[in-house]
Design an enzyme around this catalytic site. Structure first.
Site, mmCIF file in Angstrom:
data_model
loop_
_atom_site.group_PDB
_atom_site.id
_atom_site.type_symbol
_atom_site.label_atom_id
_atom_site.label_comp_id
_atom_site.label_asym_id
_atom_site.label_seq_id
_atom_site.Cartn_x
_atom_site.Cartn_y
_atom_site.Cartn_z
ATOM 1 N N GLU A 286 35.909 -12.114 -107.271
ATOM 2 C CA GLU A 286 35.768 -13.436 -106.845
ATOM 3 C C GLU A 286 34.737 -13.341 -105.564
ATOM 4 O OE1 GLU A 286 39.401 -14.201 -105.002
ATOM 5 O OE2 GLU A 286 39.398 -12.451 -103.439
ATOM 6 N N HIS B 18 34.320 -21.982 -110.951
ATOM 7 C CA HIS B 18 35.171 -22.587 -110.080
ATOM 8 C C HIS B 18 35.994 -23.404 -110.827
ATOM 9 C CE1 HIS B 18 36.462 -24.251 -106.289
ATOM 10 N NE2 HIS B 18 36.415 -25.493 -106.727
#
Length: 567
Positions: A180, A53
């Site tokens: 993702e 992240h």
């Protein structure tokens, strides 16, 4: 699909729900349409599942204490269906989200963290990112937000294959091998957080460190950029370039002929023609300095480096910088978007001398910065030449880092399925016939893909004009984005009239010389009421390119793609 909220930074398409096609303990009807939305070949169960992240400046320390749902903001996404915690399998892609998009010229960047779930996690890979379609095909509630349902015990029991949680996944961007992950906020609290890299320690040089880090992702890629030449991602030392550039500026300023030419400047507002004439003469004088010897060689072989181009570009940049309404991003974007082929003018694109790229870049930025500093007093207020030049060095280096990173991403085939519209050097088309149809009569979302490239010289994409019907057909700002060779770039959208929305990339976008773009336009319908063609102000979407002068007025090149309204 756009993400963002608290520490996320890049936009991560959100959606991936469903994988367990086998439907343990679920009635057959629950998975009747799963094949249409779930990619079972890419779905899996993993113990201690990890991902990465990107976090913005100011949040590197706090996120290491644990993942918490922000109390305000987008909470990961503008769309209620896709609010969640976003991560990716590629730590280098995650790094690209560590820049504060609201202040990209600060030089600062955050960092990257590695997040890991305890126990078993089911990753459900989705084929589509339309929440309404996903909920319908999976037999979920059509009125409850998708990501909230993903976190329920019922959903986990149906699709988790015995895992403790379900995480959705989608391709990171068109043309990218990365993916993702979209995590339910409550489930994300179980993530352990480990610092991967911290760019904040570099202060205003944080973005330099970020780009150096990201360059590792493409170290092995050989990208075909022009006939007879291929390059891997170039990891330029921007600290060295910055120092070289400023040293050259000092030397140029004190050089006799250049100093004399600077003293001949009108130093007051003059006509555009007179300003360009003076700047072209300044350019010619400066090229005789030994510090610009490499650049002079390139200028003699490539007409795009000619003094007239530099002069016109410098005047346009100065006009934008002098504007009271232009924000920082607009000011720097002007440096690359005003003139077609400005990448070559600055010594970055194909055709420049590659054997000494660092020196060419430093010489180009030094001359360009001095010319802009000279141009500002000619179109607006007086400024200190040295201060203006150094300030512009910082801006242009930051911008080049973004552009250079985009240029060096692996290319993909644009795959046009409709006839491209050719105009002003661009080629634009709908990806499929279905993309050219806006369907109404239902409440929900729709996405439409547009392929954009250029025939030869790299050309900029300034933005897109989208017709709307407030309350009936609105732009979903969080999902509208542009992908450049697999890298997604957020867009900033605002209403410029009651029925038109303008969206522009938050980072400079260029197409041409093997670089292609995919513009994803997302519309939201808050009502199931049918829309008729005569209700909408325009039947086309306008893609805006470089600026040109028509009848003494600066306008953007515009390519219109027509669409149909169907119920």
């Amino acid at each position: 699909m756009l993400v963002r909220g608290y520490v996320v930074s890049r936009k991560l398409f959100a959606s991936i729900l469903i994988g367990a096609l086998l439907g343990i303990g679920a009635p057959p009807s629950a998975h009747a349409g799963a094949d249409d939305v779930v990619d079972s070949s890419k779905s899996f169960v993993m113990e201690n599942f990890s991902s990465y992240h990107g976090t913005k400046p100011g949040y590197v320390d706090s996120i290491q204490k644990g993942i918490q749902k922000p109390k305000s903001g987008t909470q990961g996404n503008y769309d209620d269906d896709w609010k969640g915690f976003y991560s990716t399998d590629n730590k280098y892609d995650a790094a690209g989200y560590s820049v504060d998009n609201e202040n990209p010229l600060s030089g600062k960047a955050g960092g990257v963290v590695k997040v890991t779930y305890p126990g078993l996690t089911k990753v459900l890979a989705l084929k589509v990112d339309n929440a309404e379609t996903i909920k319908k095909e999976l037999g979920l509630s059509l009125t409850e937000p998708l990501m909230e349902q993903v976190g329920t015990e019922e959903f986990i029991k149906r699709f988790g294959d015995g895992a403790s949680r379900v995480v959705l996944s989608l391709p990171f961007a068109e043309g990218s091998s990365s993916v993702e992950y979209i995590n339910n906020w409550e489930q994300a609290k179980a993530l352990s957080v480990e610092l991967e890299i911290n760019f904040e320690t570099r202060g205003k040089r944080g973005q330099d460190a970020m780009y150096e880090y990201m360059a590792q992702a493409c170290a092995g890629n050989r990208v075909r950029r022009s006939v007879g030449s291929s390059l891997s991602c170039i990891n330029l030392d921007w600290d060295v370039i910055r120092d070289k550039t400023k040293t050259k500026i000092e030397s140029l300023k004190e050089h006799g002929p250049i100093k004399n030419k600077m003293s001949e400047s009108p130093n007051k507002t003059v006509s555009e023609e007179k300003a360009k004439q003076y700047l072209e003469e300044f350019h010619q004088t400066a090229l005789e300095h030994p510090e610009l010897s490499e650049l002079k060689t390139v200028t003699g072989t490539n007409p795009v480096f000619a003094g007239a181009n530099y002069a016109a570009w410098a005047v346009n940049v100065a006009q934008v910088i002098d504007s009271e309404t232009a924000d920082n991003l607009e000011k720097t974007t002007a440096a690359l978007s005003i003139l077609p082929g400005i990448g070559s003018v600055m010594g970055i694109a194909d055709g420049a001398v590659h054997h000494n790229t660092e020196e060419i870049v430093a010489q180009s930025i030094a001359l360009s910065s001095l010319m802009v500093a000279q141009a500002i007093p000619l179109v607006g207020e007086l400024v200190d030449i040295g201060f203006a030049a150094y300030n512009f060095v910082e801006s242009i280096i930051n911008l080049f880092q973004v552009v250079h990173n985009s240029y060096n991403r692996p290319a993909y085939s644009p795959g046009h399925k409709t006839q491209p519209f050719l105009h002003d050097g661009y080629a634009v088309s709908w990806n499929t016939v279905e993309d050219s149809i806006i369907r109404t009569g239902f409440q929900g979302e729709s996405g439409h893909d547009i392929k954009i490239t250029a025939e030869n010289t790299p050309l900029p994409i300034a933005g897109v004009l989208l017709p709307t019907i407030p309350g009936k057909l609105d732009v979903n700002k969080s999902k509208t984005h542009i992908s450049v060779n697999g890298r997604k770039i957020r867009m900033r959208c605002r209403a410029i009239d009651g029925d038109v929305t303008f969206c522009r990339p938050k980072s400079p976008v260029y197409v041409g010389n093997g670089v292609h773009a995919n513009l994803h336009v997302a519309f939201h319908r808050s009502s199931s009421e049918k829309i008729h063609s005569n209700e909408i102000s325009s039947d086309s979407i306008g893609v805006l390119g470089y600026q040109k002068t028509v009848d003494h007025t600066k306008v953007n090149s515009k390519l219109s793609l027509f669409f149909e309204i169907k119920s």
